[in-house]
Scaffold this active site. Structure first.
Site, short mmCIF file in Angstrom:
data_model
loop_
_atom_site.label_atom_id
_atom_site.label_comp_id
_atom_site.label_asym_id
_atom_site.label_seq_id
_atom_site.Cartn_x
_atom_site.Cartn_y
_atom_site.Cartn_z
N HIS A 20 -10.60 8.44 -99.74
CA HIS A 20 -10.32 7.00 -99.79
C HIS A 20 -9.68 6.64 -101.14
O HIS A 20 -8.71 5.87 -101.20
CB HIS A 20 -11.62 6.23 -99.59
CG HIS A 20 -11.48 4.75 -99.58
ND1 HIS A 20 -10.77 4.06 -98.63
CD2 HIS A 20 -11.99 3.81 -100.43
CE1 HIS A 20 -10.82 2.76 -98.89
NE2 HIS A 20 -11.55 2.59 -99.98
N GLN B 277 -7.92 8.63 -103.09
CA GLN B 277 -6.56 9.16 -103.11
C GLN B 277 -5.63 8.23 -102.33
O GLN B 277 -4.48 8.03 -102.72
CB GLN B 277 -6.54 10.57 -102.51
CG GLN B 277 -7.26 11.60 -103.34
CD GLN B 277 -6.58 11.87 -104.66
OE1 GLN B 277 -5.36 11.82 -104.76
NE2 GLN B 277 -7.35 12.14 -105.69
N HIS C 277 -5.97 5.00 -102.02
CA HIS C 277 -5.72 3.85 -102.90
C HIS C 277 -4.65 4.19 -103.95
O HIS C 277 -3.77 3.37 -104.22
CB HIS C 277 -7.00 3.42 -103.62
CG HIS C 277 -7.80 2.43 -102.85
ND1 HIS C 277 -7.56 1.09 -102.91
CD2 HIS C 277 -8.83 2.60 -102.00
CE1 HIS C 277 -8.42 0.46 -102.13
NE2 HIS C 277 -9.20 1.37 -101.57
#
Length: 117
Positions: free
Chosen positions: A90, A92, A94
Site C-alpha cells: 500500500h 509503495q 502511495h
C-alpha cells in the site's frame, strides 16, 4: 555475518523499525502529493512564487520517501530481506501515485506559466 545478526539489521531501515516503514512512506508520499496540489492551486491563481515554494517542499517530502524506498531496495539487493506485507505494498502504491501526480502537476504548472505570460 551471522544469520541472526543479518536478521536483526534487516529489521531497521533508516533507523526505523520495519513495521513503521510503510507509515513513513505513506506520510512522506502523501505530504509530497498534497504540497504539489497546493502548488497547482497557487499556479491557477498566478501566484508562482508560492507555487514554487510548495513544489520545493513537495520535492523534499518526496525525496524522504524515495530515500526510504531506495534503502529498502539496497538492503534487499544485499540479501537483507524485509518482510513484504499489505501495508508495504500500500505504501509503495502511495509513492508511485504521488510521483505520477507530481509529474503531471509540474506540466500543468508550466501551462499556467505560459498562459500567464
Amino acid at each position: 555475518m551471522s544469520e541472526e545478526k543479518r536478521s536483526m539489521e534487516a529489521q531497521q531501515v533508516g533507523g526505523q523499525d520495519v513495521e513503521l516503514i510503510p507509515f513513513a512512506l505513506i506520510a512522506d508520499a502523501g505530504e509530497a502529493k498534497s504540497l504539489a496540489f497546493m502548488a497547482l492551486n497557487e499556479a491557477k491563481q498566478g501566484n508562482f512564487e508560492a507555487c514554487d515554494d510548495y513544489m520545493k517542499q513537495s520535492d523534499e517530502a518526496y525525496l524522504r520517501a524515495h530515500n526510504t524506498q531506495t534503502e529498502i531496495l539496497v538492503k534487499e539487493a544485499n540479501g537483507e530481506h524485509m518482510p513484504v506485507n499489505v501495508m508495504l505494498v500500500h505504501a509503495q502504491d502511495h509513492l508511485m501515485t504521488s510521483n505520477l501526480a507530481r509529474e503531471l502537476i509540474r506540466e500543468l504548472i508550466e501551462l499556467y506559466r505560459v498562459r500567464s505570460a
